[in-house]
Motif scaffolding. Sequence first.
Motif, short mmCIF file in Angstrom:
data_model
loop_
_atom_site.label_atom_id
_atom_site.label_comp_id
_atom_site.label_asym_id
_atom_site.label_seq_id
_atom_site.Cartn_x
_atom_site.Cartn_y
_atom_site.Cartn_z
N ARG A 31 0.89 -1.13 -0.07
CA ARG A 31 -0.02 0.07 -0.04
C ARG A 31 0.92 1.10 -0.03
O ARG A 31 2.02 1.26 0.45
CB ARG A 31 -0.93 0.01 1.11
N PRO A 32 0.41 2.21 -0.78
CA PRO A 32 1.45 3.65 -0.60
C PRO A 32 1.30 4.41 0.40
O PRO A 32 1.70 5.30 0.39
CB PRO A 32 0.67 4.07 -2.04
N HIS A 33 0.26 4.26 1.38
CA HIS A 33 0.19 5.04 2.41
C HIS A 33 -0.18 4.39 3.69
O HIS A 33 -0.64 3.27 3.88
CB HIS A 33 -0.90 6.28 2.29
N TYR A 34 -0.04 5.08 4.87
CA TYR A 34 -0.30 4.46 6.25
C TYR A 34 -0.71 5.91 7.22
O TYR A 34 -0.22 6.92 7.12
CB TYR A 34 0.80 3.64 6.69
N VAL A 35 -1.38 5.51 8.33
CA VAL A 35 -1.72 6.45 9.32
C VAL A 35 -1.14 5.77 10.61
O VAL A 35 -1.44 4.52 10.93
CB VAL A 35 -3.34 6.47 9.37
N VAL A 36 -0.68 6.52 11.47
CA VAL A 36 -0.29 5.94 12.66
C VAL A 36 -0.66 7.11 13.90
O VAL A 36 -0.80 8.31 13.87
CB VAL A 36 1.38 5.88 13.05
N LEU A 46 2.14 -0.44 14.39
CA LEU A 46 1.62 -0.44 15.70
C LEU A 46 1.11 0.90 16.33
O LEU A 46 1.71 1.85 15.95
CB LEU A 46 3.12 -0.74 16.77
N PRO A 47 -0.04 0.78 16.69
CA PRO A 47 -0.67 1.91 17.50
C PRO A 47 0.48 2.74 18.35
O PRO A 47 1.06 2.15 19.38
CB PRO A 47 -1.85 1.57 18.42
N THR A 48 0.79 3.93 18.10
CA THR A 48 1.84 4.53 18.76
C THR A 48 1.47 6.00 18.93
O THR A 48 1.14 6.71 17.95
CB THR A 48 3.20 4.48 17.66
N PRO A 49 1.76 6.87 20.09
CA PRO A 49 1.72 8.21 20.29
C PRO A 49 2.47 8.67 19.42
O PRO A 49 3.71 8.47 19.13
CB PRO A 49 2.02 8.22 21.77
N VAL A 50 1.86 9.71 18.86
CA VAL A 50 3.00 10.54 17.81
C VAL A 50 3.58 11.76 18.87
O VAL A 50 3.09 12.89 19.06
CB VAL A 50 1.97 11.38 16.96
N ASN A 152 7.58 -8.58 7.98
CA ASN A 152 8.25 -7.64 8.75
C ASN A 152 7.59 -6.79 9.73
O ASN A 152 7.83 -5.44 9.76
CB ASN A 152 9.21 -6.71 7.88
N THR A 153 6.50 -7.35 10.32
CA THR A 153 5.69 -6.49 11.16
C THR A 153 5.39 -7.66 12.28
O THR A 153 4.98 -8.77 12.19
CB THR A 153 4.57 -5.96 10.77
N THR A 154 4.91 -7.30 13.48
CA THR A 154 4.25 -7.87 14.47
C THR A 154 2.98 -7.17 14.97
O THR A 154 2.20 -7.43 15.84
CB THR A 154 5.06 -7.97 15.82
N SER A 155 2.37 -6.44 13.92
CA SER A 155 1.06 -5.72 14.36
C SER A 155 -0.18 -6.56 14.63
O SER A 155 -0.91 -6.21 15.14
CB SER A 155 0.88 -4.80 13.44
#
Length: 372
Positions: A31-36, A46-50, A152-155
């Motif tokens: 996919r070409p984008h992501y939101v965290v 992974l859900p992560t505080p910005v 390459n993830t453990t999400s």
Amino acid sequence: MELGYKRRDGVVLDLGCEGPDGYVGWSGGARPHYVVSEGWATPGYLPTPVSPGTWKVLVGLHRVPPAGVGYRLTVRRATPAEVAAERDAQPEAPPVPERGPRRKLPDVDGMRWLAADFHAHTVHSDGALGIEELAALAVSRGLDALAVTDHNTTSHHAYLPLVGERYGIRLIPGQEVTTDRGHANALGDIGFVDFRNPGAQWQRDVEARGGVLSVNHPLATDCCWRMALDHPTAVAEVWHSSWHALPVLHNWGGPLAWWLSWDRETVPIGGSDFHAYGNDALPGAPTTWVLTDGDDVLGGVAAGRTAVSADPTGPVLLRLGDELLALGSDGLLLSGFDAGRRPVVGERAVLGGAGGPWWLEDDQMRVLAVCG
């Protein structure tokens, strides 16, 4: 975050993220984008505080022509509405399906054989199904256990216990550690294994954390195994779905030859490498049978109590001490390393089988079952 580039001439750029406190996730070229955000992140992350600090957009040069490729990165703060829209667009959980037929194999010393698949993907990397959809499919196929091994993830790990409980299947946490020099499955609840390190470091990390490392599809085309290790892995994906993907491969002896030269003591497992309907084999093709003490599937693998068959219902070859039990195999041939071939007579046949590996093949030398 969004990555833009011209997708032509085979160009593939991978995408990932690292925050001030460490690695956040990876979506590769899927996919070409992501939101965290703190409450939710695009699958694969992974859900992560910005939080303040240095954030890195990871761009992997997976396929780049000699002339190079131009790309554009756009990083901006997402609104709560955008985060909610991303979350709501994820696949819905299907109802719990009727379980596929469960094959009854003979117990051994109080242990039982479970049907498993050790290689499958979800939307947390480049798969098409959500975790719930994948679990439902595996249950309908009659599997007892499935390793979810996104790249390459453990999400996905945090979701597996509740999903597995709801659908009645053991979902094993896994990560397909992925580079263009080879892939390996890190199996177990052992945390992230950094694909940016050398393969030998993967091996050390997994062993130190009590997991299982399996070299994947070692003879695959552009992702065959080409990495140095401290020693051959104790477990390997000897049977990958590509082995029987095309008629010309039905009697391909390459995987057996690799196994025998890698280490004859290597424990064989199989993986469908399922990504999407119509794209790969379905979960359970092949099926890995694991003789388990209770629910300890990975313990059975680590102890070498495995056998692999083409699917959950096909011929199977099980080790019982120094003997082999062939089920549903009448008319096939038992073969082994430097051991010739012996005919199997009857739907249930006990044969001598010291040493190993051993496999069942037909008169066209097409392999239908293996065991160590």
